[in-house]
Design an enzyme around this catalytic site. Structure first.
Site, PDB file in Angstrom:
ATOM      1  CG  PHE A 113      -0.896   6.719  -1.429  1.00 42.77           C
ATOM      2  CD1 PHE A 113      -2.044   6.431  -2.142  1.00 42.77           C
ATOM      3  CD2 PHE A 113      -0.868   6.429  -0.073  1.00 42.77           C
ATOM      4  CE1 PHE A 113      -3.150   5.856  -1.534  1.00 42.77           C
ATOM      5  CE2 PHE A 113      -1.977   5.859   0.552  1.00 42.77           C
ATOM      6  CZ  PHE A 113      -3.117   5.568  -0.183  1.00 42.77           C
ATOM      7  N   GLY A 164       2.619  -2.693   3.543  1.00 39.60           N
ATOM      8  CA  GLY A 164       2.134  -1.619   4.406  1.00 39.60           C
ATOM      9  C   GLY A 164       2.126  -0.316   3.641  1.00 39.60           C
ATOM     10  N   GLY A 165       1.280   0.621   4.075  1.00 39.39           N
ATOM     11  CA  GLY A 165       1.212   1.908   3.389  1.00 39.39           C
ATOM     12  C   GLY A 165       0.888   1.720   1.925  1.00 39.39           C
ATOM     13  CG  ASP A 166       2.642   4.434  -0.825  1.00 42.71           C
ATOM     14  OD1 ASP A 166       3.421   4.112   0.100  1.00 42.71           O
ATOM     15  OD2 ASP A 166       2.837   5.419  -1.554  1.00 42.71           O
ATOM     16  CD  GLU A 167       7.438   0.575   1.373  1.00 43.41           C
ATOM     17  OE1 GLU A 167       8.409   1.336   1.263  1.00 43.41           O
ATOM     18  OE2 GLU A 167       7.393  -0.359   2.197  1.00 43.41           O
TER      19      GLU A 167
END
Length: 263
Positions: free
Chosen positions: A142, A179-182
């Site tokens: 990502f 959060g983020g790409d989690e």
């Protein structure tokens, strides 16, 4: 003393005659406006009576209830304003609660609500002797998408992924963004571990289809780690750790795949 215009007097006369015609007692509230533009309210009561000689006569009582009616109207307005204020407060409270429990970008449950839903799922599974699967999802590469296409495109991609995940799962499942790409997926009450694997395969297949984002065609893959309650953990913290470790193992084994936590 009240002074009524001729039309009002004529109206009162008609009501008086109606009492004579029907011999029925009547009570009415009337509203009228005088020549000065002032509005008044009156309460009238009419009834027939007989004297000792048998003569029938009408008794009418008229009262000025303007102050009372205006007070009632004020109370109605106050009640309506309070009701409107309460509704606005409830709406604001619900909005704040939603913001506190959901991811601002995707609208998915955030870490707080994820923990709550996972705890509820484990409690229910324990009481009903059921399995719960926890899936940890992490996009492959990502950072490269953000670096080459820009963060705006990256944000749109995350929103599209959240939508696809939600659409390909059951209504009882919980998709969260930590959060983020989690992302995480809670699968409550699954019959067998193999069912969790089939869901992971469906997720991989769903996200493998290209995304059309802001004029770009983007292909993504995802790595998935799966832990099962109560086989791989007796509490939420252990399940999360095991699913996270399994996800990293999926990345090490080539990405775009899923791995179960060891039994």
């Amino acid at each position: 003393m009240m002074c009524f215009p001729f039309r009002r007097q004529s109206y009162f006369g008609q009501q008086d005659q109606q009492i004579f015609d029907t011999a029925q007692e009547q009570e009415n509230e009337e509203k009228f406006t005088n020549k000065a533009g002032m509005t008044y309210y009156t309460a009238t009561k009419r009834s027939l009576h007989k004297d000792a000689a048998g003569n029938v006569f009408l008794v009418g009582i008229i009262r000025d209830i303007t102050d009372r009616k205006r007070m009632e109207e004020d109370l109605k307005r106050t009640a309506a304003e309070l009701s409107r204020s309460n509704a606005e407060l409830m709406q604001s409270t619900n909005h704040l609660r939603h913001l506190a429990n959901h991811d601002a970008l995707t609208g998915l449950p955030n870490r707080i609500l994820f923990q709550e839903r996972l705890s509820q799922a484990l409690t229910w599974a324990d009481e009903n002797n059921q399995l719960v699967a926890l899936l940890f999802l992490d996009l492959d590469g990502f950072k490269l998408i953000n670096d080459t296409q820009g963060h705006d495109v990256g944000d749109l991609l995350l929103k599209a992924i959240a939508q696809r995940l939600t659409q390909c799962l059951r209504g009882s499942d919980t998709v969260s963004r930590l959060g983020g790409d989690e992302f995480t997926v809670i699968l409550p009450a699954i019959p067998t571990p193999q069912d969790a694997g089939r869901v992971a395969e469906k997720i991989l297949s769903t996200l493998a289809k290209p995304f059309a984002i802001d004029g770009h065609t983007i292909f993504v893959t995802i790595s998935v780690g799966i832990s099962l309650y109560p086989k791989q953990g007796q509490d939420a913290e252990t399940l999360i750790k095991e699913a996270d470790n399994a996800m990293y193992r999926a990345k090490e084994l080539g990405k775009n795949r899923y791995e179960f936590a060891p039994s």
